[in-house]
Design an enzyme around this catalytic site. Structure first.
Site, PDB file in Angstrom:
ATOM      1  N   HIS A 122      87.803  61.387  26.166  1.00 13.26           N
ATOM      2  CA  HIS A 122      88.326  60.954  27.470  1.00 13.26           C
ATOM      3  C   HIS A 122      89.224  62.045  28.070  1.00 13.26           C
ATOM      4  O   HIS A 122      89.807  61.848  29.134  1.00 13.26           O
ATOM      5  CB  HIS A 122      89.161  59.683  27.322  1.00 13.26           C
ATOM      6  CG  HIS A 122      88.359  58.430  27.076  1.00 13.26           C
ATOM      7  ND1 HIS A 122      87.187  58.152  27.726  1.00 13.26           N
ATOM      8  CD2 HIS A 122      88.591  57.364  26.265  1.00 13.26           C
ATOM      9  CE1 HIS A 122      86.720  56.975  27.314  1.00 13.26           C
ATOM     10  NE2 HIS A 122      87.548  56.487  26.430  1.00 13.26           N
ATOM     11  N   SER A 155      86.807  46.644  35.314  1.00 14.46           N
ATOM     12  CA  SER A 155      86.310  46.646  33.936  1.00 14.46           C
ATOM     13  C   SER A 155      87.464  46.877  32.956  1.00 14.46           C
ATOM     14  O   SER A 155      87.562  46.217  31.908  1.00 14.46           O
ATOM     15  CB  SER A 155      85.245  47.739  33.789  1.00 14.46           C
ATOM     16  OG  SER A 155      84.739  47.777  32.491  1.00 14.46           O
ATOM     17  N   LYS A 172      79.544  42.894  31.541  1.00 12.06           N
ATOM     18  CA  LYS A 172      78.657  42.470  32.623  1.00 12.06           C
ATOM     19  C   LYS A 172      77.709  43.587  33.056  1.00 12.06           C
ATOM     20  O   LYS A 172      76.537  43.357  33.335  1.00 12.06           O
ATOM     21  CB  LYS A 172      79.541  42.073  33.812  1.00 12.06           C
ATOM     22  CG  LYS A 172      79.144  40.836  34.543  1.00 12.06           C
ATOM     23  CD  LYS A 172      80.287  40.460  35.490  1.00 12.06           C
ATOM     24  CE  LYS A 172      79.842  39.471  36.523  1.00 12.06           C
ATOM     25  NZ  LYS A 172      80.929  39.199  37.475  1.00 12.06           N
ATOM     26  N   GLY A 173      78.279  44.777  33.207  1.00  8.61           N
ATOM     27  CA  GLY A 173      77.451  45.940  33.520  1.00  8.61           C
ATOM     28  C   GLY A 173      76.774  45.888  34.876  1.00  8.61           C
ATOM     29  O   GLY A 173      75.581  46.151  34.983  1.00  8.61           O
ATOM     30  N   THR A 209      80.302  53.956  26.689  1.00 13.97           N
ATOM     31  CA  THR A 209      79.510  53.420  25.585  1.00 13.97           C
ATOM     32  C   THR A 209      78.018  53.606  25.855  1.00 13.97           C
ATOM     33  O   THR A 209      77.243  53.966  24.960  1.00 13.97           O
ATOM     34  CB  THR A 209      79.830  51.922  25.387  1.00 13.97           C
ATOM     35  OG1 THR A 209      81.248  51.762  25.386  1.00 13.97           O
ATOM     36  CG2 THR A 209      79.252  51.392  24.100  1.00 13.97           C
ATOM     37  N   TRP A 210      77.635  53.361  27.068  1.00 12.80           N
ATOM     38  CA  TRP A 210      76.221  53.498  27.452  1.00 12.80           C
ATOM     39  C   TRP A 210      75.771  54.947  27.293  1.00 12.80           C
ATOM     40  O   TRP A 210      74.740  55.238  26.681  1.00 12.80           O
ATOM     41  CB  TRP A 210      76.044  53.013  28.896  1.00 12.80           C
ATOM     42  CG  TRP A 210      74.625  52.781  29.297  1.00 12.80           C
ATOM     43  CD1 TRP A 210      73.512  52.769  28.503  1.00 12.80           C
ATOM     44  CD2 TRP A 210      74.167  52.507  30.628  1.00 12.80           C
ATOM     45  NE1 TRP A 210      72.395  52.510  29.248  1.00 12.80           N
ATOM     46  CE2 TRP A 210      72.770  52.346  30.555  1.00 12.80           C
ATOM     47  CE3 TRP A 210      74.813  52.391  31.868  1.00 12.80           C
ATOM     48  CZ2 TRP A 210      72.002  52.073  31.691  1.00 12.80           C
ATOM     49  CZ3 TRP A 210      74.057  52.110  32.993  1.00 12.80           C
ATOM     50  CH2 TRP A 210      72.660  51.946  32.906  1.00 12.80           C
ATOM     51  N   TYR A 237      77.396  56.216  36.939  1.00 11.33           N
ATOM     52  CA  TYR A 237      77.033  54.936  36.326  1.00 11.33           C
ATOM     53  C   TYR A 237      76.059  54.164  37.209  1.00 11.33           C
ATOM     54  O   TYR A 237      75.067  53.607  36.735  1.00 11.33           O
ATOM     55  CB  TYR A 237      78.313  54.129  36.094  1.00 11.33           C
ATOM     56  CG  TYR A 237      78.132  52.784  35.457  1.00 11.33           C
ATOM     57  CD1 TYR A 237      78.049  52.648  34.077  1.00 11.33           C
ATOM     58  CD2 TYR A 237      78.056  51.622  36.233  1.00 11.33           C
ATOM     59  CE1 TYR A 237      77.889  51.398  33.485  1.00 11.33           C
ATOM     60  CE2 TYR A 237      77.899  50.373  35.658  1.00 11.33           C
ATOM     61  CZ  TYR A 237      77.809  50.265  34.283  1.00 11.33           C
ATOM     62  OH  TYR A 237      77.650  49.026  33.704  1.00 11.33           O
TER      63      TYR A 237
HETATM   64  P1  PAP Z   1      85.016  52.783  26.936  1.00 11.62           P
HETATM   65  O1  PAP Z   1      85.347  53.919  27.842  1.00 11.62           O
HETATM   66  O2  PAP Z   1      86.229  52.081  26.426  1.00 11.62           O
HETATM   67  O3  PAP Z   1      84.063  53.138  25.850  1.00 11.62           O
HETATM   68  P2  PAP Z   1      82.966  51.856  28.689  1.00 11.62           P
HETATM   69  O4  PAP Z   1      81.802  51.784  27.820  1.00 11.62           O
HETATM   70  O5  PAP Z   1      83.083  53.000  29.598  1.00 11.62           O
HETATM   71  O6  PAP Z   1      84.290  51.683  27.833  1.00 11.62           O
HETATM   72  O7  PAP Z   1      83.051  50.600  29.626  1.00 11.62           O
HETATM   73  C1  PAP Z   1      82.470  49.369  29.380  1.00 11.62           C
HETATM   74  C2  PAP Z   1      81.724  49.017  30.621  1.00 11.62           C
HETATM   75  O8  PAP Z   1      80.409  49.565  30.534  1.00 11.62           O
HETATM   76  C3  PAP Z   1      81.563  47.531  30.783  1.00 11.62           C
HETATM   77  O9  PAP Z   1      81.501  47.287  32.180  1.00 11.62           O
HETATM   78  P3  PAP Z   1      81.924  45.893  32.840  1.00 11.62           P
HETATM   79  O10 PAP Z   1      83.263  45.545  32.296  1.00 11.62           O
HETATM   80  O11 PAP Z   1      81.944  46.142  34.316  1.00 11.62           O
HETATM   81  O12 PAP Z   1      80.873  44.939  32.452  1.00 11.62           O
HETATM   82  C4  PAP Z   1      80.240  47.299  30.105  1.00 11.62           C
HETATM   83  O13 PAP Z   1      79.591  46.092  30.484  1.00 11.62           O
HETATM   84  C5  PAP Z   1      79.457  48.511  30.561  1.00 11.62           C
HETATM   85  N1  PAP Z   1      78.369  48.820  29.638  1.00 11.62           N
HETATM   86  C6  PAP Z   1      78.441  48.965  28.288  1.00 11.62           C
HETATM   87  N2  PAP Z   1      77.244  49.221  27.780  1.00 11.62           N
HETATM   88  C7  PAP Z   1      76.385  49.234  28.820  1.00 11.62           C
HETATM   89  C8  PAP Z   1      74.965  49.425  28.926  1.00 11.62           C
HETATM   90  N3  PAP Z   1      74.224  49.649  27.862  1.00 11.62           N
HETATM   91  N4  PAP Z   1      74.413  49.371  30.154  1.00 11.62           N
HETATM   92  C9  PAP Z   1      75.149  49.140  31.255  1.00 11.62           C
HETATM   93  N5  PAP Z   1      76.487  48.942  31.210  1.00 11.62           N
HETATM   94  C10 PAP Z   1      77.098  48.986  30.009  1.00 11.62           C
END
Ligand code: PAP
Length: 349
Positions: free
Chosen positions: A158, A192, A315-316, A98-99, A246
């Site tokens: 993916h 995650s 959480k990120g 997503t990031w 990441y």
């Molecule tokens: P997806 O493959 O289903 O799209 P994806 O975005 O890869 O999911 O994973 C979400 C993770 O990215 C989350 O991590 P966590 O569970 O360890 O917290 C989410 O918090 C993190 N994430 C989403 N957006 C951001 C961002 N803008 N900056 C940093 N981390 C992010």
């Protein structure tokens, strides 16, 4: 409409939701599977994830795909025709998708949509709505829409690299397109993933997700083969594949956005640097910023599976695995990773 040089020619990337007919990401099994679909899936080795209502995965060309995506992979391989200007954002689920999707969109579309603009698409859309999900297009009969998109097209996937023919040409050949891969420390990625799955399957045990990750039967896994496919290509063909991490993005987002911009052939000019465009993109796409947008607080990632969008912004951080894994579990996964990556030049410290 984005314009170029004052003309009304539309240039990409355009927010996909604005050109898509219903605006939802399509990852589902089609309601009435075709005969081809039934024949293909029934011939594949399959397994189920018990704690996720027996979600079925099928092993297609060595990768465990959600069953609906095996025929999509076949169709993608047969019919996807990358354009030289295409940019494909690739990742494993929870690898930082997503990031990177948000950063890539904000970077490539910055001339039509400056990051500080109040009506920036990322202020009204979930980042995933800005890009077509490549395999989703091929399962839902929407692949024709890809042809209609203006260049440069920005898509996400993916799928393992081997399933995107033509994106990275064989040794010595020219052409292909650009692929940006994001990779996350596997233990954190698994943590995650579990948190995400739990939003729909609250009884899912962490140990089940951990075990399928270690066995290789995780969605789009084995994760090591997925990562290595892109890693090796990034070493052999750095002009075609940019391999991001990441943890590096967390450490220095601005520098990684600059790398991304250079890689796609749109480096930031001195004037843009001076105007704070890089900082603007980083801020717009930060976790706090995206989490605070209305489009990310409500609604679902896709309408069939009902994962809430806000679950994408948890959480990120790094090292969250420390509060979820026993030392034995961490050791088991580290050993697998070390074994699989040995001699490749890639490591997770
Ligand atoms: P997806 O493959 O289903 O799209 P994806 O975005 O890869 O999911 O994973 C979400 C993770 O990215 C989350 O991590 P966590 O569970 O360890 O917290 C989410 O918090 C993190 N994430 C989403 N957006 C951001 C961002 N803008 N900056 C940093 N981390 C992010």
């Amino acid at each position: 409409m984005a314009t170029t040089g004052g003309s009304s020619v539309r240039v990409g990337p355009v927010p996909f939701k604005d050109v898509e007919h219903d605006g939802d990401m399509v990852t589902a099994v089609p309601e009435r599977p075709s005969e081809e679909y039934v024949a293909l899936v029934s011939a594949l080795p399959c397994c189920t994830i018990a704690g996720m209502s027996n979600t079925k995965l099928c092993c297609y060309q060595g990768f465990w795909l959600p069953e609906g995506l095996a025929p999509a992979a076949a169709a993608l391989q047969r019919r996807f025709e990358p354009r030289p200007s295409d940019v494909i954002v690739a990742s494993l689920p929870k690898g930082g998708t997503t990031w990177l999707v948000a950063l890539a969109f904000a970077t490539l579309a910055r001339r039509a949509h400056p990051p500080g603009s109040g009506d920036h698409p990322l202020r009204r859309l979930n980042p995933h709505q800005c890009l077509p999900f490549l395999e989703g297009m091929f399962i839902s009969g929407l692949e024709g829409m890809l042809d209609a998109l203006p260049s440069p097209r920005l898509m996400n996937t993916h799928m393992p690299l081997a399933m995107i023919p033509g994106a990275v040409p064989a040794d010595g050949a020219g052409g292909g397109c650009r692929v940006v891969y994001i990779c996350r420390e596997p233990k954190d990625m698994v943590v995650s993933l579990w948190h995400y799955f739990r939003r729909v399957y609250p009884d899912l045990e962490f140990s089940e997700v951990f075990d399928i990750a270690c066995d290789g039967t995780m969605l789009w896994g084995p994760f090591w083969d997925h990562i290595l496919g892109y890693w090796r290509a990034s070493v052999a063909r750095p002009e075609n594949v940019l391999f991001l991490r990441y943890e590096e993005l967390l450490r220095d987002p601005a520098e990684n956005v600059r790398r991304l911009a250079r890689f796609v052939g749109m480096p930031f000019s001195a004037a843009e640097e001076e105007d704070g465009v890089v900082r603007g993109i980083v801020e717009l796409c930060s976790l706090d910023s995206l989490r605070g947008m209305e489009a990310n607080k409500a609604g679902y990632v896709d309408t069939r599976t009902k994962f809430p969008r806000e679950a994408l912004f948890r959480k990120g951080v790094t090292d969250d695995w420390k509060s979820h894994m026993t030392p034995e579990m961490a050791c088991r996964m580290d050993d697998i990773v070390a074994d699989k990556l040995r001699g490749t030049g890639l490591a997770f410290p």
